[in-house]
Enzyme design. Sequence first.
Site, PDB file in Angstrom:
ATOM      1  N   ARG A  32       0.829  -1.220   0.000  1.00 53.90           N
ATOM      2  CA  ARG A  32       0.000   0.000   0.000  1.00 53.90           C
ATOM      3  C   ARG A  32       0.859   1.264   0.000  1.00 53.90           C
ATOM      4  O   ARG A  32       0.455   2.295  -0.547  1.00 53.90           O
ATOM      5  CB  ARG A  32      -0.960  -0.019   1.206  1.00 53.90           C
ATOM      6  CG  ARG A  32      -2.015   1.089   1.177  1.00 53.90           C
ATOM      7  CD  ARG A  32      -3.077   0.857   2.256  1.00 53.90           C
ATOM      8  NE  ARG A  32      -4.189   1.800   2.187  1.00 53.90           N
ATOM      9  CZ  ARG A  32      -4.359   2.829   3.020  1.00 53.90           C
ATOM     10  NH1 ARG A  32      -3.500   3.036   4.011  1.00 53.90           N
ATOM     11  NH2 ARG A  32      -5.368   3.650   2.883  1.00 53.90           N
ATOM     12  N   ILE A  58      -7.118   7.718  -0.997  1.00 54.74           N
ATOM     13  CA  ILE A  58      -7.015   6.265  -1.117  1.00 54.74           C
ATOM     14  C   ILE A  58      -7.912   5.750  -0.006  1.00 54.74           C
ATOM     15  O   ILE A  58      -7.826   6.203   1.142  1.00 54.74           O
ATOM     16  CB  ILE A  58      -5.549   5.779  -0.987  1.00 54.74           C
ATOM     17  CG1 ILE A  58      -5.474   4.234  -1.017  1.00 54.74           C
ATOM     18  CG2 ILE A  58      -4.863   6.300   0.257  1.00 54.74           C
ATOM     19  CD1 ILE A  58      -4.020   3.693  -1.076  1.00 54.74           C
ATOM     20  N   SER A  59      -8.826   4.832  -0.321  1.00 56.65           N
ATOM     21  CA  SER A  59      -9.807   4.381   0.658  1.00 56.65           C
ATOM     22  C   SER A  59      -9.127   3.709   1.853  1.00 56.65           C
ATOM     23  O   SER A  59      -8.012   3.181   1.751  1.00 56.65           O
ATOM     24  CB  SER A  59     -10.780   3.384   0.029  1.00 56.65           C
ATOM     25  OG  SER A  59     -11.388   3.947  -1.107  1.00 56.65           O
ATOM     26  N   GLN A  60      -9.862   3.710   2.973  1.00 56.26           N
ATOM     27  CA  GLN A  60      -9.414   3.006   4.174  1.00 56.26           C
ATOM     28  C   GLN A  60      -9.255   1.512   3.842  1.00 56.26           C
ATOM     29  O   GLN A  60     -10.121   0.943   3.160  1.00 56.26           O
ATOM     30  CB  GLN A  60     -10.505   3.202   5.232  1.00 56.26           C
ATOM     31  CG  GLN A  60     -10.227   2.555   6.554  1.00 56.26           C
ATOM     32  CD  GLN A  60     -11.421   2.687   7.497  1.00 56.26           C
ATOM     33  OE1 GLN A  60     -12.369   3.421   7.235  1.00 56.26           O
ATOM     34  NE2 GLN A  60     -11.368   1.965   8.584  1.00 56.26           N
TER      35      GLN A  60
END
Length: 212
Positions: A32, A58-60
């Site tokens: 990530r 950026i999504s959780q």
Amino acid sequence: MFRIQREELIDELTKKGISDLAVIKAMGNVEREKFIPATLRHLAYKDVALPIGYEQTISQPYTVAYMTQLLNIKKTGLKILEIGTGSGYQAAVLNEMGCDVYSIERNLDLHHMATKLFDKLGIRVHAKYGDGTIGWAEFAPFDGIIVTAGSPTVPKKLKDQLIVGGRMVIPVGDRISQKLYLLIKKSETEFDSEVIPEFTFVPLIGREGWKI
Ligand code: SAM
């Protein structure tokens, strides 16, 4: 370099209820930190959304895991359409799971950044710049569709471009809060739908989305 932090995050996701082993394995492999601006890399394995520029995030990780789990990917080679490429992380997770990923982003700079990164990391994603609310007719139907920004309604074109038996995961609601919907296409005109408790996403802007 971040291997231990990544393992700790995977443990955390498992404790929070993520149980699909294919999702866990893929998120345990995708780095990530590579999808995050350099100044925020130390936060890559916190279970939080992070800014990626252009007022986008950026999504959780939990959201990525949960939405991916809802797609119920049980074999390789499934054709998945993602709306909202953003950093490219969600697409990379789907690619790691063996999906044939099609991803659309409406922000040109983010689209360029993500495609460059895919090339650099050797990740095969069909990425397109454009309005994802109208889908990608040329490659339809899709076995699954994942929309990573909140929409006022479920865009009709996306419903049409889902294969019968396919699943769509999409946050729907107002600009502030959305409910996550899982739609399963039963026939050309019928869908089963299930609502999942509150999640918040950035708005999906486009012809069948929010107007700017
Ligand atoms: N999937 C992304 C990731 O892994 O980083 C998260 C992306 S962010 C939460 C949502 C993205 O949707 C933003 O990059 C935004 O520009 C994009 N977006 C919003 N409306 C869109 C549309 N109509 N078509 C394509 N992308 C859209």
